[in-house]
Design a protein around this motif. Structure first.
Motif, mmCIF file in Angstrom:
data_model
loop_
_atom_site.group_PDB
_atom_site.id
_atom_site.type_symbol
_atom_site.label_atom_id
_atom_site.label_comp_id
_atom_site.label_asym_id
_atom_site.label_seq_id
_atom_site.Cartn_x
_atom_site.Cartn_y
_atom_site.Cartn_z
ATOM 1 N N GLN B 193 0.809 -1.207 0.000
ATOM 2 C CA GLN B 193 0.000 0.000 0.000
ATOM 3 C C GLN B 193 0.847 1.264 0.000
ATOM 4 O OE1 GLN B 193 -3.203 -0.391 2.985
ATOM 5 N NE2 GLN B 193 -2.415 -2.465 3.285
ATOM 6 N N GLU B 194 0.244 2.261 -0.569
ATOM 7 C CA GLU B 194 0.840 3.593 -0.623
ATOM 8 C C GLU B 194 -0.040 4.507 0.200
ATOM 9 O OE1 GLU B 194 2.865 5.820 -4.331
ATOM 10 O OE2 GLU B 194 0.691 5.675 -4.442
ATOM 11 N N SER B 195 0.539 5.518 0.796
ATOM 12 C CA SER B 195 -0.228 6.416 1.641
ATOM 13 C C SER B 195 -0.062 7.843 1.169
ATOM 14 C CB SER B 195 0.224 6.304 3.100
ATOM 15 O OG SER B 195 -0.350 7.345 3.869
ATOM 16 N N GLN B 196 -1.179 8.490 0.961
ATOM 17 C CA GLN B 196 -1.136 9.896 0.577
ATOM 18 C C GLN B 196 -0.603 10.743 1.715
ATOM 19 O OE1 GLN B 196 -4.909 11.364 -0.786
ATOM 20 N NE2 GLN B 196 -4.219 13.474 -0.930
ATOM 21 N N ASP B 197 -0.900 10.317 2.939
ATOM 22 C CA ASP B 197 -0.478 11.096 4.098
ATOM 23 C C ASP B 197 1.043 11.182 4.204
ATOM 24 O OD1 ASP B 197 -3.251 9.874 6.094
ATOM 25 O OD2 ASP B 197 -3.066 11.625 4.789
ATOM 26 N N ILE B 198 1.733 10.109 3.866
ATOM 27 C CA ILE B 198 3.186 10.138 4.002
ATOM 28 C C ILE B 198 3.850 10.425 2.672
ATOM 29 C CG2 ILE B 198 3.172 8.595 5.991
ATOM 30 C CD1 ILE B 198 3.989 6.327 4.182
ATOM 31 N N GLY B 199 3.075 10.465 1.602
ATOM 32 C CA GLY B 199 3.655 10.784 0.298
ATOM 33 C C GLY B 199 4.530 9.697 -0.265
ATOM 34 N N SER B 201 5.082 4.992 -0.315
ATOM 35 C CA SER B 201 4.596 3.701 0.156
ATOM 36 C C SER B 201 4.990 3.521 1.612
ATOM 37 C CB SER B 201 5.181 2.566 -0.686
ATOM 38 O OG SER B 201 6.544 2.362 -0.336
ATOM 39 N N TYR B 202 4.178 2.773 2.327
ATOM 40 C CA TYR B 202 4.477 2.536 3.736
ATOM 41 C C TYR B 202 5.850 1.900 3.894
ATOM 42 C CZ TYR B 202 -0.341 3.506 5.170
ATOM 43 O OH TYR B 202 -1.539 4.104 5.430
ATOM 44 N N PHE B 203 6.091 0.873 3.113
ATOM 45 C CA PHE B 203 7.322 0.114 3.310
ATOM 46 C C PHE B 203 8.547 0.950 2.969
ATOM 47 C CE2 PHE B 203 9.592 -3.695 4.065
ATOM 48 C CZ PHE B 203 10.698 -3.637 3.238
ATOM 49 N N THR B 204 8.540 1.621 1.835
ATOM 50 C CA THR B 204 9.695 2.429 1.473
ATOM 51 C C THR B 204 9.930 3.546 2.477
ATOM 52 O OG1 THR B 204 9.332 1.997 -0.870
ATOM 53 C CG2 THR B 204 10.656 3.912 -0.319
ATOM 54 N N HIS B 205 8.849 4.170 2.912
ATOM 55 C CA HIS B 205 8.961 5.264 3.877
ATOM 56 C C HIS B 205 9.654 4.777 5.152
ATOM 57 C CE1 HIS B 205 7.774 8.797 6.207
ATOM 58 N NE2 HIS B 205 7.328 7.974 7.138
ATOM 59 N N HIS B 206 9.205 3.653 5.665
ATOM 60 C CA HIS B 206 9.787 3.172 6.923
ATOM 61 C C HIS B 206 11.176 2.586 6.706
ATOM 62 C CE1 HIS B 206 6.273 4.153 9.128
ATOM 63 N NE2 HIS B 206 5.487 3.363 8.424
ATOM 64 N N LEU B 207 11.401 2.027 5.549
ATOM 65 C CA LEU B 207 12.739 1.523 5.261
ATOM 66 C C LEU B 207 13.749 2.672 5.258
ATOM 67 C CD1 LEU B 207 14.609 -0.824 4.435
ATOM 68 C CD2 LEU B 207 14.055 -0.289 2.057
ATOM 69 N N LEU B 208 13.370 3.769 4.632
ATOM 70 C CA LEU B 208 14.286 4.906 4.570
ATOM 71 C C LEU B 208 14.490 5.543 5.947
ATOM 72 C CD1 LEU B 208 13.159 6.587 1.215
ATOM 73 C CD2 LEU B 208 15.221 5.227 1.657
ATOM 74 N N THR B 209 13.406 5.621 6.738
ATOM 75 C CA THR B 209 13.555 6.128 8.103
ATOM 76 C C THR B 209 14.492 5.236 8.901
ATOM 77 O OG1 THR B 209 11.352 7.115 8.076
ATOM 78 C CG2 THR B 209 12.331 6.705 10.233
ATOM 79 N N GLY B 210 14.346 3.940 8.715
ATOM 80 C CA GLY B 210 15.237 3.008 9.388
ATOM 81 C C GLY B 210 16.667 3.161 8.935
ATOM 82 N N LEU B 211 16.876 3.359 7.634
ATOM 83 C CA LEU B 211 18.225 3.511 7.114
ATOM 84 C C LEU B 211 18.887 4.791 7.606
ATOM 85 C CD1 LEU B 211 17.747 2.303 3.414
ATOM 86 C CD2 LEU B 211 18.895 1.095 5.273
ATOM 87 N N ARG B 212 18.091 5.752 7.979
ATOM 88 C CA ARG B 212 18.651 7.008 8.509
ATOM 89 C C ARG B 212 19.031 6.891 9.972
ATOM 90 N NH1 ARG B 212 19.044 11.357 5.629
ATOM 91 N NH2 ARG B 212 17.917 11.637 3.674
ATOM 92 N N GLY B 213 18.780 5.774 10.591
ATOM 93 C CA GLY B 213 19.248 5.576 11.956
ATOM 94 C C GLY B 213 18.201 5.026 12.897
ATOM 95 N N ALA B 214 16.925 5.131 12.537
ATOM 96 C CA ALA B 214 15.894 4.646 13.446
ATOM 97 C C ALA B 214 16.009 3.143 13.670
ATOM 98 C CB ALA B 214 14.513 4.994 12.893
#
Lengths: 201, 564
Positions: B193-199, B201-214
């Motif tokens: 799924q993709e989310s308009q709220d986060i601009g 996809s859920y997975f890519t968004h969280h993957l990138l947040t994780g890669l930034r240190g989370a």
């Protein structure tokens, strides 16, 4: 009835009247909630037919005068008050000519004939003064015409708050005194148009 | 929220036997090929976030992935030939490193449409077989392939509505080699799924947040493949549990040779960092200042320090620390090579959804709320009660819910904010409890008491339009609603006739009021209004309006809804 018997009847009624209290001696079952074998309890169906019908609520019944000429009546004991206030709630077509008749002293002579003009369950309250020789009254409701005529309540409240003179009895009404009669003559305990003949010897 | 269906997100690791991960980390010459394809084939809707997802991946590669910017190739809506051409150019460079005995790695990222056995690039297709062959032919030491692809585009933007296993399993099968690791954004039976709220996809968004240190759980200054996957899995599952399409479980299959972890990003290389202390617990959103992009969004747990790697520059950090949930916004200017500590106590509270929206945090506004109200009604006579009076019924007054005399009635409302200015609610209120009596002489020696009473209630949906003031603490509003009035009447006579009836009628309400936030989501409300509620009707056709003018005071509790 012989004049002697009539006089005794009057005296007896006077005795009852002298014991009458000043309280509400109105009609029984004035809201027509109770019915006894097709007739409102406490009332006499003199002619025609009546039916219980809903008024403002399906369980708050009134009496519907079905046929032209239907009559309901009830005798009311006398009171010491000078007037009678009639509190009437009805839904009546003008063509039905629903009429309130008062037979003072219950002698078969209608002394007051009042057409009830009421619509949409709003009350009317005619006020009538009683005659000098007041021995009670039979209240009669008559439907003279055709159309809807439903009586929801008919209360009678004796009162002294009236200005009118005592009603005068019609010819043929039971009387004691001539002053009580419209004709001014009370002959043989009846209102008469002229005094009784004097038979000389 | 719009969404699209992702069939699979792939992470392939192709490992060339003979080399260890440690060797790769120390000596790799890194390259990146990042593709965002918004246009698919016939019947596939235009994707909204494919290009943005690709740009974000390129940014992380260059900032934290030890990939020189000149080594990252970005393609937007390319043709199959352009993709293969780019791979060919990179292959030449990789071959140079191989000849020199140097290790190298390629990060290949694709976001766009796909069908069962091919990527959909505009009106053309690049078969998975061709892609695989091109990737396998690369002379790199390590190749990381991420495919974020859609199988079909439905009208709503959902892609690949039928959760067939075609794309993911066929891709896996086609690309499966020794030393292959596949990270998919969902299982074969689930939709991505993709989310308009986060601009994105859920997975890519969280993957990138994780890669930034989370995702750096062991705090060693790097985010490994396992750490990134575990973080993205948990966050994606948590966010998709409540979506219409249901939960999404990312998968990871690896057959890696070597030892140690496979690092994907290096937090210690970051240009600048934000650091959140162990005591901070709550939701954190980091955004470029103004209405810039969201660069990180996560839930901070208690007991550990969180470090986010970011390029230097101005940011705004939105905090929703538990348990207060009152949002705070910190303006942060990250200096180059600096570490900025975030102290929520030093960040001002912002309650105004408009203020938050102006700062680019989207529609932060009231979410669910509940109100308990006491109303004072001003009872008046009407045709219905006048008829009762005509029939010689005496009004015994109004009664409260407790059975006492009085004109106070309770109401309860439950609602939800749709935007900073609009809320919808369901309202249940007690309207009236009235009693009328009449004495009737049935005979000269006794009277009968007739009692007529009723109890009326109203239920209705309503819309409320508010105008937040004082940073959202004070919100005057106007409210209108329409629904049903319900009444239960009882007619009882002295001769044991008792009749109960149910009545239903139309109800409408208009009110003006104001909400005042006190603390912790708790507030008070004052309102004045007029209700029309006439469920009760007599045999004459007259209706009783149990509404009328009223004033009310309520205690309320609300949650806040922020940018997801």
């Amino acid at each position: 009835m012989s004049s002697r018997a009539r006089l005794l009847h009057i005296l007896g009624a006077l005795a009852i009247a002298s014991c009458a209290t000043g309280g509400d001696t109105g009609v029984d079952n004035w809201s027509f909630d109770s019915w006894c074998t097709g007739v409102p309890c406490g009332w006499t169906k003199d002619a025609g037919s009546v039916l219980p019908v809903p008024t403002w609520h399906k369980k708050d019944l009134g009496v519907s005068f079905v046929d032209q000429g239907t009559q309901l009546s009830q005798a009311i004991a006398p009171s010491i008050h000078r007037c009678l206030l009639f509190d009437v709630i009805a839904e009546v077509d003008p063509a039905a000519q629903l009429t309130l008749q008062l037979d003072f002293n219950d002698d078969g002579v209608v002394d007051v004939d009042y057409q009830i003009v009421a619509a949409h369950w709003r009350s009317v309250a005619p006020l009538f003064s009683v005659p000098l020789d007041y021995l009670g009254v039979r209240v009669r409701v008559v439907k003279k015409g055709a159309g809807k005529a439903v009586l929801a309540q008919l209360r009678v409240v004796p009162t002294d708050e009236c200005q009118s003179e005592p009603s005068l009895l019609k010819q043929g009404s039971t009387c004691l005194f001539g002053a009580a009669c419209e004709s001014g003559v009370c002959a043989e305990a009846r209102c008469s148009p002229h005094p009784p003949a004097i038979v000389g010897k | 929220m719009t969404w699209r269906l992702y069939r699979v997100m792939w992470l392939l690791l192709l490992f060339i036997p003979g080399k260890t991960w440690a060797d790769v980390e120390a000596h790799a010459h890194a390259y990146g090929l990042v593709i965002g394809a918004s246009r698919g084939g016939e019947g596939q809707a235009l994707l909204r976030y494919a290009a943005a997802d690709a740009a974000h991946v390129a940014e992380v590669l260059t900032q934290l992935g030890r990939t020189p910017r000149e080594h990252v190739t970005q393609l937007v809506d390319p043709s199959p030939a352009a993709v293969l051409s780019a791979l060919s150019r990179i292959s030449a460079q990789l071959a140079g490193h191989a000849r020199a005995g140097q290790t190298s790695q390629l990060f290949f990222y694709y976001s766009g449409h796909a069908r069962a056995n091919a990527l959909s690039l505009g009106g053309a297709e690049l078969s998975l077989e061709a892609l695989r062959n091109a990737l396998l032919a690369l002379p790199s030491t390590l190749t990381v392939v991420v495919l974020d692809a859609c199988q079909s585009g439905a009208f709503s933007g959902v892609k690949g509505a039928s959760p067939a296993a075609d794309f993911s399993s066929s891709s896996f099968a086609q690309l499966s080699q020794a030393g292959v690791a596949v990270m998919a954004s969902s299982t074969a039976e689930e939709l991505s799924q993709e989310s308009q709220d986060i601009g994105g996809s859920y997975f890519t968004h969280h993957l990138l947040t994780g890669l930034r240190g989370a995702a750096d759980r062991d705090a060693d200054g790097s985010v490994s493949l396992d750490e990134a996957y575990a973080y993205a899995y948990e966050r994606t599952l948590s966010d998709t549990l409540r979506t219409r399409l249901g939960s999404q479980h990312a998968t990871l299959e690896t057959t890696l040779k070597g030892h140690g972890k496979v690092p994907l990003t290096y937090i210690r290389d970051a240009d600048a960092k934000l650091r959140f202390s162990t005591n901070l617990v709550g939701r954190v959103v980091v955004q470029r200042q103004g209405r810039g992009a969201v660069v990180a969004e996560l839930n901070k747990a208690e007991g550990s320090v969180l470090v986010l790697a970011l390029p230097h520059g101005p940011y705004e950090v939105l905090l929703r620390p538990f348990p207060t949930l009152s949002p705070r916004v910190c303006a942060v200017s990250l200096e180059q090579a600096s570490v900025q500590d975030i102290d929520p106590r030093a960040c001002p509270i912002v309650l105004s959804s408009e203020a938050l929206a102006a700062k680019g945090f989207g529609e932060v506004h009231e979410d669910w709320f509940i109100e308990l109200e006491a109303q004072r009604r001003f009872v008046s006579a009407d045709a219905y009660t006048r008829t009762l009076s005509e029939f010689r019924f005496v009004d015994r007054g109004a009664f409260t819910l407790a059975g006492d005399r009085g004109n106070f009635s309770p109401a309860i409302s439950v609602g939800k904010g749709l935007s900073p200015h609009i809320s919808v609610l369901i309202r249940l209120q007690r309207l009236a409890h009235r009693k009328f009596e009449r004495r009737v002489a049935q005979a000269r020696d006794h009277d009968d008491l007739t009692v007529f009473s009723w109890d009326s209630w109203g239920v209705m949906p309503a819309v409320r339009a508010g105008y937040p003031q004082w940073q959202g603490r004070f919100v005057p509003f106007a409210e209108v609603g329409a629904g049903l009035g319900v009444a239960w009447s009882n007619y009882r006579t002295g001769i044991d006739i008792e009749t109960s009836e149910n009545h239903v009628g139309f109800m409408a309400r208009a009110a003006l009021g104001a909400n005042l936030d006190v603390a912790w989501g708790i507030g008070v409300q004052l309102n004045v209004g007029y209700d029309y509620a006439a469920p009760l009707q007599n045999e004459v056709g007259e209706r009783r309006n149990d509404g009328g003018p009223n004033v009310g005071m309520a205690v309320r509790y609300r949650l806040l809804k922020g940018q997801q």
